[in-house]
Write a protein that holds these residues in place. Structure first.
Motif, PDB file in Angstrom:
ATOM      1  N   TYR A   1      -6.447   1.343   5.529  1.00  0.00           N
ATOM      2  CA  TYR A   1      -6.419   2.431   4.549  1.00  0.00           C
ATOM      3  C   TYR A   1      -7.685   2.543   3.708  1.00  0.00           C
ATOM      4  O   TYR A   1      -8.002   3.634   3.217  1.00  0.00           O
ATOM      5  CB  TYR A   1      -5.219   2.259   3.614  1.00  0.00           C
ATOM      6  N   HIS A   2      -8.404   1.433   3.513  1.00  0.00           N
ATOM      7  CA  HIS A   2      -9.512   1.448   2.557  1.00  0.00           C
ATOM      8  C   HIS A   2     -10.890   1.208   3.177  1.00  0.00           C
ATOM      9  O   HIS A   2     -11.899   1.498   2.538  1.00  0.00           O
ATOM     10  CB  HIS A   2      -9.268   0.415   1.454  1.00  0.00           C
TER      11      HIS A   2
ATOM     12  N   ARG B   1       2.515   4.928   0.477  1.00  0.00           N
ATOM     13  CA  ARG B   1       2.672   5.895   1.558  1.00  0.00           C
ATOM     14  C   ARG B   1       3.104   7.218   0.920  1.00  0.00           C
ATOM     15  O   ARG B   1       3.867   7.227  -0.050  1.00  0.00           O
ATOM     16  CB  ARG B   1       3.746   5.471   2.560  1.00  0.00           C
TER      17      ARG B   1
ATOM     18  N   TYR C   1       0.829  -1.199   0.000  1.00  0.00           N
ATOM     19  CA  TYR C   1       0.000   0.000   0.000  1.00  0.00           C
ATOM     20  C   TYR C   1       0.867   1.254   0.000  1.00  0.00           C
ATOM     21  O   TYR C   1       1.856   1.346   0.733  1.00  0.00           O
ATOM     22  CB  TYR C   1      -0.932  -0.028   1.207  1.00  0.00           C
TER      23      TYR C   1
END
Length: 241
Positions: free
Chosen positions: A182-183, A112, A110
């Motif tokens: 995050y999602h 950053r 993911y």
């Protein structure tokens, strides 16, 4: 893989149940573990192959043990293997994970905001490979353990770069394996009144960092000044039957 005391047998049992519900056809779930107590009989349990990590006093072994899945002969097993971390939550079909083109597939780690340049590293919560096909990666680590651990922060960083250099590294479609952190969690300040949701087109939701499935279900984060409402969908997805 399960070692130590962080995850109990219920994680293995629920993982089996999720795979059974979301995968067409027959399969064999293998758990490499140091403790088989409480694991359902449908799961094949075998000891974690010896790695002999060179650790300094107080240093954690991290997930370097995952590299032992690349043994040239892993208990005589053959064919295609899909590795799944114990704390993932499966919410969609797994069939395409076995047909997606590629020699070695992994989650594209993911992004950053502070990272620059080409992003090679994969997240090893979900990866697919042919059993015995990447024994050279494990053999090199065993022969150059101190050097590899100095150069790479963890096993997924080493694994990704090693297979990238060989031209064998591919990534899952981005929406298949979203991050809960995050999602799923709504952005601030909506996280105070909106509950985490299942991202569109998700197949496997990845729990990494400060939240695991029981925490998500309870609406708890192990992080100061952070807030989430209970993710009630976890109860429907994360179960052994």
């Amino acid at each position: 893989m399960k070692w130590g005391t962080k995850y109990g047998p219920e994680y293995v049992n629920r993982l089996y149940g999720m795979v059974r519900r979301h995968l067409t056809g027959d399969f064999q779930l293998l758990c490499l573990t140091d403790d088989t107590n409480g694991i359902r009989p449908e799961v094949m349990c075998r000891p974690i192959p010896q790695l002999d990590l060179h650790l300094k006093p107080g240093q954690r072994d991290g997930a370097w043990k995952k590299l032992t899945t690349f043994e040239a002969d892993l208990y005589g097993l053959q064919g295609t293997a899909l590795f799944l971390d114990l704390d993932v939550v499966i919410v969609g079909s797994l069939d395409d994970f076995f047909t997606q083109p590629g020699e070695f597939l992994i989650i594209h780690d993911y992004p950053r905001f502070w990272r620059f340049g080409e992003r090679i590293v994969g997240n090893s919560s979900v990866y697919r490979f042919t059993l015995g096909a990447h024994a050279d990666v494990l053999a090199y680590f065993r022969g150059h353990m101190a050097e590899v651990q100095r150069e790479y922060r963890n096993e997924q960083e080493y694994l990704s770069h090693a297979l990238h250099k060989q031209g064998k590294l591919s990534y899952w479609p981005a929406k298949w394996c979203p991050s809960f952190k995050y999602h799923s969690i709504p952005p601030w300040p909506t996280n105070y009144w909106k509950a985490p949701s299942i991202p569109q087109e998700a197949r496997i939701v990845i729990f990494h960092g400060e939240v695991n499935p029981p925490d998500a279900l309870a609406g708890k984060r192990n992080k100061r000044f952070a807030h989430i409402k209970p993710a009630l969908w976890v109860a429907d997805a994360w179960k052994s039957e």
